[in-house]
Design a protein around this motif. Structure first.
Motif, PDB file in Angstrom:
ATOM      1  N   GLN B 261     -15.485  13.414 -36.385  1.00 48.08           N
ATOM      2  CA  GLN B 261     -14.254  12.666 -36.117  1.00 48.08           C
ATOM      3  C   GLN B 261     -13.478  13.322 -35.003  1.00 48.08           C
ATOM      4  N   ALA B 262     -14.135  13.576 -33.897  1.00 50.11           N
ATOM      5  CA  ALA B 262     -13.427  14.197 -32.787  1.00 50.11           C
ATOM      6  C   ALA B 262     -12.334  13.253 -32.319  1.00 50.11           C
ATOM      7  N   LYS B 263     -11.176  13.822 -31.975  1.00 46.96           N
ATOM      8  CA  LYS B 263     -10.048  12.988 -31.595  1.00 46.96           C
ATOM      9  C   LYS B 263      -9.793  13.022 -30.094  1.00 46.96           C
ATOM     10  N   ASN B 319       3.745  14.217 -18.536  1.00 46.47           N
ATOM     11  CA  ASN B 319       4.059  15.166 -19.600  1.00 46.47           C
ATOM     12  C   ASN B 319       2.839  16.005 -19.962  1.00 46.47           C
ATOM     13  N   VAL B 320       3.114  17.190 -20.425  1.00 41.81           N
ATOM     14  CA  VAL B 320       2.032  18.044 -20.907  1.00 41.81           C
ATOM     15  C   VAL B 320       1.933  17.858 -22.421  1.00 41.81           C
ATOM     16  N   PRO B 321       0.775  17.439 -22.918  1.00 42.54           N
ATOM     17  CA  PRO B 321       0.664  17.193 -24.357  1.00 42.54           C
ATOM     18  C   PRO B 321       0.764  18.501 -25.150  1.00 42.54           C
ATOM     19  N   GLN B 322       1.371  18.420 -26.319  1.00 42.85           N
ATOM     20  CA  GLN B 322       1.453  19.609 -27.174  1.00 42.85           C
ATOM     21  C   GLN B 322       0.216  19.695 -28.053  1.00 42.85           C
ATOM     22  N   TYR B 323      -0.034  20.905 -28.511  1.00 45.70           N
ATOM     23  CA  TYR B 323      -1.229  21.147 -29.335  1.00 45.70           C
ATOM     24  C   TYR B 323      -0.760  21.167 -30.780  1.00 45.70           C
ATOM     25  N   LEU B 324      -0.953  20.059 -31.489  1.00 48.10           N
ATOM     26  CA  LEU B 324      -0.337  19.910 -32.804  1.00 48.10           C
ATOM     27  C   LEU B 324      -1.342  19.497 -33.864  1.00 48.10           C
ATOM     28  N   ALA B 325      -1.020  19.852 -35.107  1.00 52.71           N
ATOM     29  CA  ALA B 325      -1.878  19.473 -36.227  1.00 52.71           C
ATOM     30  C   ALA B 325      -1.777  17.972 -36.468  1.00 52.71           C
ATOM     31  N   LEU B 326      -2.868  17.399 -36.937  1.00 55.47           N
ATOM     32  CA  LEU B 326      -2.903  15.966 -37.218  1.00 55.47           C
ATOM     33  C   LEU B 326      -2.617  15.744 -38.687  1.00 55.47           C
ATOM     34  N   GLY B 327      -1.613  14.981 -38.970  1.00 55.11           N
ATOM     35  CA  GLY B 327      -1.320  14.590 -40.348  1.00 55.11           C
ATOM     36  C   GLY B 327      -1.321  15.759 -41.324  1.00 55.11           C
ATOM     37  N   GLY B 328      -0.810  16.881 -40.877  1.00 61.25           N
ATOM     38  CA  GLY B 328      -0.735  18.040 -41.770  1.00 61.25           C
ATOM     39  C   GLY B 328      -2.090  18.626 -42.138  1.00 61.25           C
ATOM     40  N   GLY B 329      -3.150  18.107 -41.526  1.00 62.11           N
ATOM     41  CA  GLY B 329      -4.485  18.617 -41.855  1.00 62.11           C
ATOM     42  C   GLY B 329      -4.815  19.847 -41.031  1.00 62.11           C
ATOM     43  N   GLN B 330      -6.106  20.215 -41.058  1.00 61.05           N
ATOM     44  CA  GLN B 330      -6.517  21.419 -40.349  1.00 61.05           C
ATOM     45  C   GLN B 330      -6.876  21.130 -38.902  1.00 61.05           C
ATOM     46  N   GLN B 331      -7.054  19.842 -38.586  1.00 61.93           N
ATOM     47  CA  GLN B 331      -7.466  19.505 -37.237  1.00 61.93           C
ATOM     48  C   GLN B 331      -6.254  19.478 -36.313  1.00 61.93           C
ATOM     49  N   LYS B 332      -6.414  20.111 -35.152  1.00 59.82           N
ATOM     50  CA  LYS B 332      -5.324  20.103 -34.184  1.00 59.82           C
ATOM     51  C   LYS B 332      -5.829  19.464 -32.912  1.00 59.82           C
ATOM     52  N   CYS B 335      -3.213  15.636 -27.244  1.00 59.53           N
ATOM     53  CA  CYS B 335      -3.528  14.405 -26.525  1.00 59.53           C
ATOM     54  C   CYS B 335      -2.482  13.363 -26.873  1.00 59.53           C
ATOM     55  N   PHE B 336      -2.035  12.605 -25.897  1.00 60.26           N
ATOM     56  CA  PHE B 336      -0.988  11.603 -26.121  1.00 60.26           C
ATOM     57  C   PHE B 336      -1.481  10.395 -26.903  1.00 60.26           C
ATOM     58  N   LEU B 337      -2.759  10.301 -27.101  1.00 64.89           N
ATOM     59  CA  LEU B 337      -3.247   9.216 -27.965  1.00 64.89           C
ATOM     60  C   LEU B 337      -2.843   9.512 -29.400  1.00 64.89           C
ATOM     61  N   HIS B 338      -2.535  10.770 -29.667  1.00 63.94           N
ATOM     62  CA  HIS B 338      -2.241  11.166 -31.042  1.00 63.94           C
ATOM     63  C   HIS B 338      -0.834  11.713 -31.231  1.00 63.94           C
ATOM     64  N   HIS B 339      -0.172  12.040 -30.144  1.00 66.52           N
ATOM     65  CA  HIS B 339       1.209  12.510 -30.259  1.00 66.52           C
ATOM     66  C   HIS B 339       2.011  11.844 -29.165  1.00 66.52           C
ATOM     67  N   GLY B 343       6.307  15.021 -29.213  1.00 66.10           N
ATOM     68  CA  GLY B 343       5.643  15.815 -30.230  1.00 66.10           C
ATOM     69  C   GLY B 343       5.513  15.071 -31.546  1.00 66.10           C
ATOM     70  N   VAL B 344       6.004  13.847 -31.619  1.00 64.17           N
ATOM     71  CA  VAL B 344       5.880  13.087 -32.850  1.00 64.17           C
ATOM     72  C   VAL B 344       4.480  12.483 -32.925  1.00 64.17           C
ATOM     73  N   GLU B 345       3.932  12.535 -34.104  1.00 65.14           N
ATOM     74  CA  GLU B 345       2.570  12.032 -34.246  1.00 65.14           C
ATOM     75  C   GLU B 345       2.519  10.514 -34.098  1.00 65.14           C
ATOM     76  N   GLU B 346       1.629  10.020 -33.298  1.00 66.63           N
ATOM     77  CA  GLU B 346       1.456   8.587 -33.151  1.00 66.63           C
ATOM     78  C   GLU B 346       0.642   8.079 -34.323  1.00 66.63           C
ATOM     79  N   VAL B 347       0.903   6.834 -34.715  1.00 64.69           N
ATOM     80  CA  VAL B 347       0.029   6.235 -35.711  1.00 64.69           C
ATOM     81  C   VAL B 347      -1.232   5.869 -34.937  1.00 64.69           C
ATOM     82  N   SER B 348      -2.247   6.651 -35.151  1.00 65.50           N
ATOM     83  CA  SER B 348      -3.387   6.558 -34.244  1.00 65.50           C
ATOM     84  C   SER B 348      -4.260   5.350 -34.530  1.00 65.50           C
ATOM     85  N   SER B 349      -4.443   4.553 -33.480  1.00 66.64           N
ATOM     86  CA  SER B 349      -5.348   3.408 -33.615  1.00 66.64           C
ATOM     87  C   SER B 349      -6.550   3.611 -32.717  1.00 66.64           C
ATOM     88  N   HIS B 350      -6.625   4.807 -32.142  1.00 67.25           N
ATOM     89  CA  HIS B 350      -7.705   5.037 -31.168  1.00 67.25           C
ATOM     90  C   HIS B 350      -8.911   5.702 -31.798  1.00 67.25           C
TER      91      HIS B 350
END
Ligand SMILES: Nc1ncnc2c1ncn2[C@@H]1O[C@H](COP(=O)(O)OP(=O)(O)OP(=O)(O)O)[C@@H](O)[C@H]1O
Ligand SMILES: Nc1ncnc2c1ncn2[C@@H]1O[C@H](COP(=O)(O)OP(=O)(O)OP(=O)(O)O)[C@@H](O)[C@H]1O
Ligand code: SF4
Ligand SMILES: [Mg+2]
Ligand SMILES: [Mg+2]
Lengths: 333, 351, 350
Positions: B261-263, B319-332, B335-339, B343-350
């Protein structure tokens, strides 16, 4: 390894043989032979005095027979070679003395001077080269590099004159020559050795400066190459202190090319030292060789060339043996 | 301090390493972060020049000249010191000081790519192995020799007494790498940094070496930081993976998540572009367009933007994307497709 | 040695019993004391337009085989029959150098190292244009035009023609090497590890390029690589070499799924697969090291490492024989062994 050494020794023998042939041919080269030259010399080199020349035809033939010059060339060569092996190089035409007498002491001086110069060069160049590489692109490195270029650029004889003047004016040293007058013809003794050392430093510096500067550059570059190699990184990653690491690994590798040049130092120093020897009035082979060449004293010249050739061959052989000791890759070939 | 940080043996935080050169400054590491858990393998992947080796060397403080750490922290948390102890910031140490040298080769060891040249050609294997041992342990030369031979046995080098006195060029590539590994583990490191340890080897030898590393890890409970550009090796070895691009981590997470599930578009592109023995063959490979930008010519915004198929104009280049955890999980992921840029997490449809 | 034969089956190259020994010299007089059997009785053929992959561990003779075919080294023995564009068949192995010259247009090589194989003092125009010049295209404008066309073909901008190789990345340099190889419209291209030095993303681009060019110009490739996944991607058939010999040769899919030689099986088992769910951690690993080609074992060269070896393997040399149509293997136990390849079960495999 044994095979390597045997091969090198055989090669050295072969090279010596070739050099001896060249030297022999050099003697044969001018028109006429030893006898003609000798007789001419007796007559004051007068080519126009045909009467006396003809009159001495008998003497000439006599000499020729005595010396075996009427025999085939290869027999002449073997006889000559036989004498040379027994250190009999004949008589110098110009000086009318035995060549061994003229050359002997000077050869020893030359070798001593060469050794002194090598010592000076290495003692100075190795630490500076290491410093320069380890601290490369720092102020210290730039300073060393600048001095190095200066050393390469200043002509030897100028340096010689400068040093002589300094030694004379400020330190009240008797400069020039290799011995003080009282030791000139004395037998070897502790005093004479000390006296030699007192004199040796100026020519050693003069002759060694350019070489030192060159050596520093080479060592610095070799070492820079070595320092970037993975095995150095690996040793560093093991936690080895930096100075220990540099000395144990890259420096040893970087020295290899030097060892292989030992053999060539002698002829290099000799040809480079002629002017310096004249300026400093050093009793070495350089000036004698120069004069023998300009005066067409070919027996003397050939003898000197032969001796130098043999010494070079020996030097090369020594550096080969050292390399084998230092570098297991050759040893285990 | 987050939970992962406190349990890790090593945490790298926003590490920046620059190489000032005549032509300009190479920002080899531009704010990279990663964590290594005790006894686990962290795979670091990325293409040539993304800074993988630089991280390894920065941790050991043996950066090549003119490399300099210009920012960030490298927190070393000696697992033997217990949880109460404070981690040591390696960036604050003197690179050649006694503390750093004790860690180097003692607590953290390095194995790297060139098995051909990572031994001095004029010293015996045994000489170099004993050196590592006597340096960090209180052993006599004879004891060090004995321990070296035991290690050689452990890593599968046949006939140690003979090999001890041999030179590296008398060994095959595989044996050399084994010797390198034996040397690295000689002082019981808690972290082994393996920089492309099998890249120069044949597949069969590679499989042997990977097997060896896995076995040693189990036995000694050591953490491994496995640096490689071979995704197959990562899949077989790693517990966690960090994907790097141009001096930054763009995605990280458990190995299964990264491979299935690479993001980040770069991780996805990388995974799709590798030829696989599982593929049906003779088909075009999807490939990432373009090539890695020149190090002096870093794109603005997201550095992957010029090659990215999902590039969002107006966002990714500004903008420079931040390196953030996804949905509180272990995956970080960064990428702006996900944040959103804030820095707010996008509801990812990608996905 | 030219004798015309009908070009019926579309074979462009037929290699028969190719052998290349490099003498080993030792001792005082550097006498020849033995030979490295780099290529040892290798036979295969290549059909026009196909790709034959050549795989095997380092030192097994892949490069030497390809260099023999291009006569970059002289073979010790054997025949290399090449069918020229005008339908003649010539034996490259014994052809005098003078007669090799026109053939060199038809056979080209792409090298592994994109950094050292390009002369850094020559511009792209000179590098790509050199073979054109050597083969008689002396008009500069004409040459420039052809170079521009070639650069476009491999995906480089023709404007870069005046630049020097150092201004290009590894992938771009490899494209330059390919453009150069294609300059003379070759029919056979020998590519020695052309993508091994490249990054994964660039590797895919170059593989795609090679496949596109093959389609467009009906090129025949001998593709040397040690990476089995790359070979699988591009090859129609694959030959596996071990210590100078071909031990198995088959269609790609068949070789990967149903290998018939234990060495191929071992190679396949060792390839790391980019899927953590496969759990191949308990697979069998090949032990020991490749045999020394200067002193190979008796019998089957693979027997010291082969898990299936029997007495006969230690004494008798197996021959490469056709075990099923188009599938060749050289193993004494080829009939009674059930070997595993890469099996795909619902997207998973063992
Ligand atoms: N000594 C140095 N001087 C200048 N630049 C350097 C130096 N070492 C590395 N770099 C630069 O730093 C960047 C990162 O290099 P690094 O070696 O860490 O990459 P890498 O990911 O290990 O690549 P590879 O897969 O090729 O080993 C590159 O752009 C490289 O050119
Ligand atoms: N010029 C040479 N002289 C002597 N031996 C050689 C020479 N070229 C190759 N060999 C030997 O022949 C054998 C086959 O070498 P070759 O380069 O063909 O292998 P390869 O399969 O291409 O290996 P690699 O994957 O490492 O490129 C090796 O044992 C090599 O050492
Ligand atoms: S012939 Fe014997 S040793 Fe060789 S591969 Fe077959 S089973 Fe193994
Ligand atoms: Mg690297
Ligand atoms: Mg090869």
């Amino acid at each position: 390894m044994i095979a390597f050494l045997v091969r090198r020794t055989l090669l050295a023998g072969l090279t010596t043989f070739v050099i001896s042939i060249v030297a022999f041919l050099a003697i044969q080269l001018p028109p006429g032979d030893y006898a003609t030259t000798y007789v001419e010399n007796l007559l004051g080199g007068s080519f126009f005095n045909t009467a006396s020349a003809l009159g001495d035809q008998a003497t000439e033939d006599q000499i020729r027979r005595d010396l075996g010059l009427d025999r085939p060339v290869f027999i002449q060569y073997s006889k000559w070679a036989w004498r040379v092996v027994h250190l009999d190089f004949g008589i110098s035409i110009e000086h009318g003395r035995k060549i061994t007498e003229i050359v002997g002491q000077r050869l020893v001086n030359t070798v001593l001077l060469a050794l002194g110069t090598i010592l000076f060069t290495w003692v100075l160049a190795v630490p500076i080269g290491i410093y320069s590489a380890v601290k490369h692109n720092t102020a210290g490195d730039y300073a060393v590099t600048f001095l190095g270029f200066l050393g390469l650029a200043v002509p030897d004889f100028l340096l010689a004159l400068g040093l002589m003047w300094i030694g004379f004016a400020y330190f009240d040293l008797s400069v020039g020559g290799l011995y003080s007058p009282e030791y000139l013809d004395a037998a070897w003794s502790f005093g004479r050795a000390v006296d030699l050392l007192k004199h040796l430093w100026i020519p050693a510096i003069v002759l060694g400066t350019a070489g030192t500067a060159g050596l520093i550059r080479i060592l610095r570059n070799n070492l820079l190459d070595e320092l970037a190699k993975p095995y150095v990184v690996a040793a560093r990653a093991r936690g080895l202190p930096e100075w220990k690491l540099v000395l144990k690994y890259p420096v040893r590798m970087a020295l290899n090319p030097f060892i292989s040049t030992i053999g060539y130092l002698l002829p290099f120093l000799l040809s480079g030292s002629v002017i310096v020897s004249v300026v400093l009035s050093l009793p070495t082979l350089g000036p004698v060789l120069l004069r023998s060449l300009t005066n067409q004293d070919l027996f003397l010249a050939a003898a000197i060339v032969l001796m130098l050739g043999v010494l070079t061959v020996i030097g090369t052989l020594i550096s080969d043996i050292l390399l084998v000791i230092f570098d297991p890759r050759i040893r285990l070939d | 301090m987050t939970e992962t940080e406190s349990s890790s043996v090593l945490s790298v935080r926003d590490l920046m390493v620059h190489y000032p050169t005549d032509e300009g400054v190479v920002k080899a590491l531009d704010g990279v972060s990663l964590d290594i858990q005790p006894g686990q393998t962290l795979g670091v992947v990325g293409e040539s020049g993304c800074g993988k080796s630089t991280i390894g060397r920065a941790i050991l403080r043996i950066l090549d000249k003119p490399g300099q750490i210009v920012g960030g922290e490298i927190l070393w948390n000696d697992p033997e010191k217990g949880s109460g102890s404070r981690p040591v910031d390696l960036t604050a140490q003197e690179p050649n000081g006694p503390e750093m040298r004790a860690i180097r080769g003692g607590d953290i060891a390095l194995v790297f790519q060139e098995p051909m040249t990572s031994f001095s050609p004029i010293h015996t294997i045994g000489n170099q192995m004993s050196e590592a041992i006597t340096l960090h342990q209180d052993k006599t030369a004879a004891e060090a020799k004995e321990w070296s031979m035991e290690l050689m046995n452990m890593v599968g080098i046949p006939n140690p007494p003979q090999r001890f006195d041999e030179y590296s060029y008398q060994l095959s590539g595989g044996l050399r790498q084994r010797a390198m590994i034996a040397m690295a583990i000689s002082c019981g490191p808690k972290l082994l940094i393996a920089d492309e340890p099998t890249t120069a080897l044949d597949v069969t030898t590679q499989a042997q070496i990977l097997d060896l590393l896995r076995g040693l890890q189990e036995k000694n409970n050591m953490a491994i930081m496995l640096i490689t550009h071979n995704l197959g090796v990562i899949a077989e070895m790693a517990d966690e993976v960090v994907v790097m691009y141009l001096g930054r981590a763009v995605e990280s997470g458990p190995v299964d998540d990264i491979f299935h599930q690479a993001k980040h578009p770069y991780s996805r592109g990388l995974l799709e572009s590798i030829p696989s023995v599982l593929a049906s063959g003779r088909e075009r490979l999807p490939s990432i367009a373009g090539s890695i930008p020149h190090p002096f010519n870093r794109p603005s915004g997201c550095t992957f933007r010029p090659r990215c198929p999902s590039f969002i104009p107006g966002t990714c280049d500004v903008n420079v994307p931040q390196y953030l955890a996804l949905g509180g999980g272990q995956q970080k992921v960064s990428c702006f497709l996900h944040h959103s840029p804030s820095g707010v997490e996008e509801v990812s449809s990608h996905d | 040695m030219i004798d015309s034969i009908p070009a019926m089956d579309g074979t462009i190259l037929e290699v028969r019993n190719l052998t290349k020994h490099f003498p080993i010299k030792r001792g005082l007089l550097k006498r020849t004391v033995g030979a490295v059997k780099a290529v040892d009785d290798v036979s295969f053929n290549l059909k026009q337009g196909e790709t034959l992959g050549l795989v095997g561990e380092s030192g097994c003779g892949k490069t030497t085989t390809s260099r023999c075919i291009l006569r970059a080294v002289d073979p010790t023995s054997g025949e290399i029959m090449f069918r020229t564009a005008d339908g003649h068949e010539v034996n490259v192995a014994t052809l005098p150098n003078r007669e090799m010259r026109p053939l060199r247009r038809e056979m080209q090589m792409i090298f592994q190292d994109p950094f050292s194989s390009l002369n850094s003092r020559m511009s792209l125009l000179d590098i790509v244009g050199e073979p054109l010049l050597v083969h008689g295209m002396t008009n500069r404008d004409e040459r420039q035009e052809r170079v521009a066309e070639l650069l476009r073909l491999v995906g480089l901008r023709p404007e870069y023609m005046q630049r020097y190789p150092h201004a290009f990345s590894g992938g771009e340099r490899q494209r330059i090497g390919i453009a150069r190889a294609l300059a003379l419209h070759p029919r056979l291209v020998v590519a020695d590890e052309p993508v091994s030095a490249l990054d994964v993303s660039v590797q895919a681009q170059v593989i795609n390029l090679l496949m596109d060019l093959q389609e467009e110009f009906e090129l025949t490739y001998l593709f040397v690589a040690h990476d089995l996944s790359v070979v699988k991607q591009i090859s129609d058939r694959v030959a596996v070499m071990y210590v100078g010999k071909i031990v198995e040769l088959a269609d790609t899919a068949e070789l990967f799924t149903k290998p018939r030689h234990p060495y191929s099986e071992a190679l396949l088992a060792a390839v790391p697969v980019a899927d953590p769910r496969l759990h191949r951690k308990d697979r069998k690993l090949l032990e020991g090291e490749v045999a020394n080609p200067a002193n190979p074992p008796s019998g089957c060269y693979f027997h010291p490492r082969c898990p299936y070896a029997q007495d006969v393997c230690r004494t008798e040399t197996p021959v490469l024989s056709e075990v099923s149509p188009g599938h060749f293997a050289s193993c004494h136990r080829v009939q009674d062994l059930e070997l595993t390849g890469i099996v795909q079960v619902d997207g998973e495999s063992t």
